[in-house]
Structures are given as C-alpha cells and as structure tokens.
Design an enzyme around this catalytic site. Structure first.
Site, PDB file in Angstrom:
ATOM      1  CB  SER A 146      -1.006   0.143   1.006  1.00  0.00           C
ATOM      2  OG  SER A 146      -1.809   0.797   1.183  1.00  0.00           O
ATOM      3  CG  ASP A 386      -6.847  -1.920  -3.937  1.00  0.00           C
ATOM      4  OD1 ASP A 386      -7.354  -1.308  -2.683  1.00  0.00           O
ATOM      5  OD2 ASP A 386      -5.679  -2.034  -3.816  1.00  0.00           O
ATOM      6  CG  HIS A 414      -5.612  -2.303  -0.158  1.00  0.00           C
ATOM      7  ND1 HIS A 414      -4.864  -1.670  -1.131  1.00  0.00           N
ATOM      8  CD2 HIS A 414      -4.770  -1.903   0.938  1.00  0.00           C
ATOM      9  CE1 HIS A 414      -3.954  -0.928  -0.684  1.00  0.00           C
ATOM     10  NE2 HIS A 414      -3.844  -0.981   0.615  1.00  0.00           N
TER      11      HIS A 414
END
Length: 436
Positions: A146, A386, A414
């Site tokens: 991320s 996502d 995610h």
C-alpha cells in the site's frame, strides 16, 4: 547506532536495530531522530549468507507489523532473505508522533513544519542512510504494501542504485494525480463496495439505517471519550477494502441494540467494538498525513480534498438518505475535519491538521523520466477491485515504469499480501526473477 540485541521466537531469530538519522536529510547537522527496525531470520539459516529484504508497511502512520514466528508473507520471505521490518519515522518505536509528543515541537505551524518531513521521500532517505550499516553497502530488495508501495516507487525514482528488486502490493500510486483527483476516483469505488456488501447482507440495509437514525438524534459517547456521530459511524466503511471486511461489518451491525428500561439503546459491546475500529490513537499520522502523501504541486494545498469531494456526492449524505429509502453508504479511506473533533487522539491536533491542509510548497515525489528509464526488476500486484488504490491509476503507472511486470488479480482485496501472503509474495518473486 545502538548495538543490536537478538532474541528468539518459534522458528526465527529476531534482532533489534536502532539508528539516528537527520530529521531533514538536506540538513545533516540539524535535528536528529531515532529509527527502529527489527531484523528477522529463519533459525535454520545463516544470516551472513542471505540477501536483505526491506519491508515498508502501509499507511501512512503505521509501524511495521509485529509478527509472531513465520506468519503470513514472512514465511515465504524467510526462505530467501534476511528481513528488515522498519518502523517508518514517526511510527512504532521510531520517535513516535502523536497528541502526547507533538505539542513539544511548538505551535501548530511548527508541528506542521516538522510533519512535512514524514512523507515517503524522507522514509526512502532513511532507508538509504541505514542500508550501508546493515548490508555493507550492497543493494537490497524492497517489499512495499500500500503506502509502502508509494515509498518503493519513490525509491525507484530517486535511489534505484540501492535496490536489487522492488516488490509492490496494492501500492502503485498515480504519478501525477492531485489529492482531489484521487478522491474523485475513490468515491465511486467506495459506493460499489457498499452495494456489494448490501447485496451479500441485505438485512444490513435496515440495520445501518436504524443505527444512523438513532445517532442523528443522539450521538453516542464511546468508551474513552470518542464521540460517535453519523459521519463517524459511516467511516466504518474503511473495513470494506479488506478481504473479510464485509463480514466484519455485518457482524458489527447485527446486534447493535439492546432493550433498556428507557427503550432501545446502542449496546456497550457494540460501542466498544466500534471504538476499536475508529480510534486513531495507535496511528495518528494516518490522519495527519493522509492527504499530504498525494501532494506534489508546490502551489496547491490539499485543502481537505476528501471532504470537498464528498460535498458533491449526495448519495453519501446521511441526512438525505434517512429522509428517503436508499441504503446508507459508508465511507472509505477518507479523512475529514470532523475526525479531529470526535476522536480524543486527534482533538488536540485539530489546528495542526488545518495547517497541514492549507500548506503549500510540497515537492514532487516521483520522477517520470527516471522511471521510464528504470533498470531495477519490479513486480506489482494490482488488485482488480481495490477500494483503497485506484486500479486505473495503478495500471497507468505500471506502463510508465520501464520493465515493471504486473499481476492483476481479483482473488484478493487490498490486504492480499496479508490474507494470501506466501502466495502473493511467491508470485511477485517469480515475476522479478523471470520464472513465469
């Protein structure tokens, strides 16, 4: 640098590392801060014969995950690497910044000046500062989850010589989108996740509306002083971006009320569970820096982008929803001014957050020309649906980085590197090694 100390958990040997680095790497003789990182090596491996893998956690504002033994993706990584779990500056044990420590820095303006040094560019310079002491100068592989992938992309832009490979999971950022554009792309994805949740759990439509209507009349006080408003309740939608998030939300909503002598009331158990989801006490930098990680134009402030964009999204307006028959829409990875009026961990930082939102002078984080000439092996997992990072933005960036190989999948959300860690990491390693 403090001397490292080693200890054991099942199947691994852990070593604590402490470093001091400049707050501002352009002023090496100025203020210094401490960094902490935990080295993890399989107990049946000789660490001196292993290359290094640096893990950069998602966020911003989260310290590296605290694993026990060989959990999740770490199991696969330890087969090939000596792993370094870095608490990024301001998080975990790396000079943490929060409502208790930030006031010592002075006024809200002075706090904001300090916080400007806690984006991905400074994190990468930290990594480059500590790498020679750990590797003897050899490059290492970076795994970015991320926001950690945003940092890895910056690494490729500014210090590719420090990398043997880059592995990115759910974290290929747009190279040029403003914070406003990021949230304009985000709200339709968030709405889609809401509708998918209600299709799975249609009984939650009425449950969510009932809770919101109750809170509209009587905002609740959570344990610890957190104020639960309708907007705060809607922000529980953050969980919808995780693989099991829809199920978590369903179980949270199913027994929200109890019957009391005064009539129906939100139960203590429900309020406590909500508090654990909503509190920023463990990661206040997430709220303070979240929009700043998208700021790249020196002349343009972020100006509470998520709040501004939401104003043009009437389907997320709870009052309008409750006046009609539509399902209540939860929000996602968005930070709003009211976060700093309802959460005790953030209330003392409200003025600082306003200064951050109005701040200009941000510098670009990515170098498209250098990325177009990239020579570092790079592989990225792009999650097709996502909620947190826009797939179209990620794929545009993937095409802009020379040699980057993508794995586009709808098998994971995610949090794929955690939910399916060994498989996800194994696939990315195969891609950078040209084994598939």
């Amino acid at each position: 640098m403090t001397l490292p100390r080693s200890y054991r958990q099942p199947g691994v040997v852990l070593t604590d590392h402490h470093f001091t680095v400049p707050l501002d790497h352009d002023r090496p003789d100025g203020e210094r801060i401490e960094l902490y990182a935990r080295e993890v090596v399989a107990n049946d491996k000789d660490p001196e014969r292993l290359p290094w893998l640096l893990y950069l956690e998602g966020g911003p504002g989260f310290g590296a995950r605290r694993f026990t033994g060989r959990q999740a993706w770490l199991e696969r990584a330890l087969a090939d690497y000596r792993v370094l779990l870095l608490d990024q500056r301001g998080t975990g044990r790396s000079t943490p910044l929060n409502r208790q420590t930030l006031p010592a820095l002075g006024t809200p303006e002075q706090q904001a000046d300090h916080l400007a040094h806690f984006r991905g560019d400074s994190i990468v310079r930290d990594a480059e500062a500590i790498r020679p002491a750990l590797t003897g100068g050899a490059p290492w592989t970076v795994l970015g989850q991320s926001f950690g992938g945003f940092c890895a992309t910056h690494y490729l832009s500014t210090a590719p010589g420090g990398l043997t490979a880059a592995l990115i999971t759910g974290g290929l950022p747009s190279l040029d989108a403003t914070a406003t554009e990021v949230y304009e792309a985000a709200y339709p994805r968030i709405e889609h996740k809401n509708l998918a949740h209600y299709a799975r759990y249609p009984m939650d439509v009425e449950r969510a509306r009932r809770i919101a209507a109750h809170l509209a009349e009587r905002p609740a006080e959570l344990p610890g002083g957190h104020r639960l408003t309708v907007e705060a309740f809607q922000s529980l939608g953050l969980v919808l971006g995780a693989g099991d998030g829809s199920h978590q939300l369903h179980y949270l909503l199913e027994d929200a009320f109890v019957t009391t002598p005064a009539g129906p009331a939100l139960s203590d158990a429900f309020l406590e569970r909500v508090r654990t989801h909503l509190s920023f006490a463990g990661h206040p930098l997430y709220a303070l820096l979240h929009e700043a990680i998208y700021a790249q134009d020196p002349a343009v402030p972020t100006a509470w982008a998520a709040e501004r964009v939401r104003a043009g999204q009437p389907r997320f307006d709870a009052a309008k929803t409750l006046a009609g028959d539509d399902p209540l829409l939860f929000t996602g990875e968005t930070i709003h001014p009211w976060h700093f009026t309802t959460d005790p961990a953030l209330i003392p930082l409200r003025e600082t957050a306003d200064v951050m939102a109005s701040r200009t002078g941000w510098q670009p984080l990515y170098d498209p020309a250098r990325l177009a000439a990239n020579e570092v092996p790079v592989a990225a997992a792009v999650y097709h649906d996502d909620m947190y990072v826009d797939t179209a933005h990620s794929l545009t960036t993937a095409r802009a980085i020379r040699g980057l190989r993508t794995w586009v999948t709808d098998e994971f959300e995610h949090d794929g590197v955690r939910a399916g860690g060994p498989r996800v990491l194994d696939r990315l390693l195969s891609l950078v090694r040209d084994e598939v």
